[in-house]
Design an enzyme around this catalytic site. Structure first.
Site: not given
Length: 387
Positions: A157, A185, A216
């Site tokens: 990340s 991610h 996300k």
């Protein structure tokens, strides 16, 4: 804490001022997508605002089962289990699977939720150097059969680099150890159709435990764990954050279902994100930043000094770009940075302009940058109106 007014998007009102947002994890721009918002609203009206209890009591609703089945199918696994957040998924899964007198092997740059999961487990923890397969292999040999779990981010990340999943899988097999990959991610951003780093490595269904988030690229909130049915059943009965938490609210679940359907039906969003990442990386490299032109949508601009990093963050923000400064303990000492995060909904011209602006601010603060002559341009022009 800075305050955003209105919905999340590539541009937001931050403390009352319009800015270009370059530090959001809303990678595909789905947080404010009309279909996602409508699905959440309709679910609230149909099923209510909350689940009322944990899923082992009376909070297990049809929506939860539908989303888990869809996630498992999307990720190519037999089963999936929802958690309230990515933090809860990682801490609960690691603590449940790693037992006393066993060893968990964790990359030194893993997310804080993985670190805390290792702390909560009764097992010992071996922290191997970042993406260093030789160091991990040495640790596995030293564990002499006590290895329980290798845990890694799929896409890191803060650095935006990928874990060497093929090598990790090989070591896990050779040492009879499970492999767990956090796709927080990577889901929706890389791999075929946005299926993540495991799919990109050709290891779908082979990695033992796959963790992902709904908060996300999918634009909502919550998380999930994928694996064999035996593993998921074990977590249902042993992962404390799952057992002792109220189930996710119906609007949150419905929003995730809508976002997942959008990702599957519009895979061009993933391609657009990759294109935008390439634009920003090339623009920053042209301005003299030491940035790889090939890489993910997470772009770290390493400054080093924490104070200088925050000064650069504020200077850039004053000129209309929000690029959050990251400093210890989130990153190691001496590696403070601006963590730039690209969105599929950014315009190319905005990203190019932002790169010039960040470089100009950096030079004002004494950062040593040497762009090619043809890349030098006035960074203070008005924001472009079209890509």
């Amino acid at each position: 804490m800075r305050v955003v007014s209105g919905p999340q998007g590539p541009r937001v009102l931050l403390d009352g001022r319009p800015v270009l947002l370059l530090c959001s994890n809303n990678y595909l721009g789905l947080a404010d997508h009309p279909r996602v918002r409508q699905s959440a609203a309709e679910a609230a009206m149909r099923w209510g605002a909350g689940a009322g209890a944990s899923r082992l009591i009376s909070g297990n609703m049809k929506l939860h089962r539908r989303l888990e089945e869809h996630l498992a199918e999307f990720k190519g696994y037999p089963a999936a289990l929802m958690f309230g957040s990515g933090y809860l998924a990682n801490t609960g899964t690691i603590a449940a699977l790693a037992r006393r007198d066993e060893v968990v092997f964790s990359d030194e740059l893993n997310h804080a939720s993985i670190i805390d999961g290792c702390r909560l487990a009764h097992a010992d923890t071996f922290i191997y150097r970042h993406c260093d397969l030789e160091h991990l292999a040495w640790g596995l040999r030293e564990a002499a059969g006590r290895g329980s779990l290798i845990v890694t981010d799929g896409l890191f990340s803060m650095d935006g680099d990928l874990a060497p999943l093929e090598g990790l899988m090989d070591l896990a097999r050779r040492h009879d150890c499970r492999l767990m990959v956090d796709e927080a991610h990577a889901t929706g951003t890389i791999g075929p159709g946005g299926r993540g780093s495991v799919a990109a490595a050709g290891l779908t269904g082979e990695v033992d435990i796959l963790v992902g988030t709904l908060g996300k690229a999918l634009g909502g909130y919550g998380a999930y764990v994928c694996g064999r049915e035996e593993i998921v059943d074990f977590l249902v009965n042993s992962a404390r954050p799952f057992i002792f938490s109220t189930a996710s609210p119906p609007p949150v679940v419905a929003a995730a279902l809508a976002a997942l359907e959008l990702l599957e039906s519009h895979p061009h969003r993933v391609e657009r994100l990759a294109d935008n990442a390439a634009v920003l990386r090339e623009s920053l490299a042209n301005e003299g930043f030491g940035v790889d032109r090939d890489g993910s949508h997470i772009v770290p601009l390493i400054v080093g000094d924490a104070k200088l990093t925050m000064e650069l963050c504020e200077r850039v923000l004053e000129r209309g770009v929000f690029a959050q400064g990251i400093r210890p303990p989130t990153v190691p000492d001496g590696s403070s940075r601006l963590r730039l995060a690209v969105m599929a909904t950014h315009r190319e011209a905005e990203l190019r302009h932002a790169a010039k602006l960040i470089a100009a601010c950096g030079r004002d603060l004494g950062l040593h940058l040497e762009p090619p002559p043809e890349a030098r341009a006035d960074a203070w022009d008005a924001w472009p109106e079209a890509a």
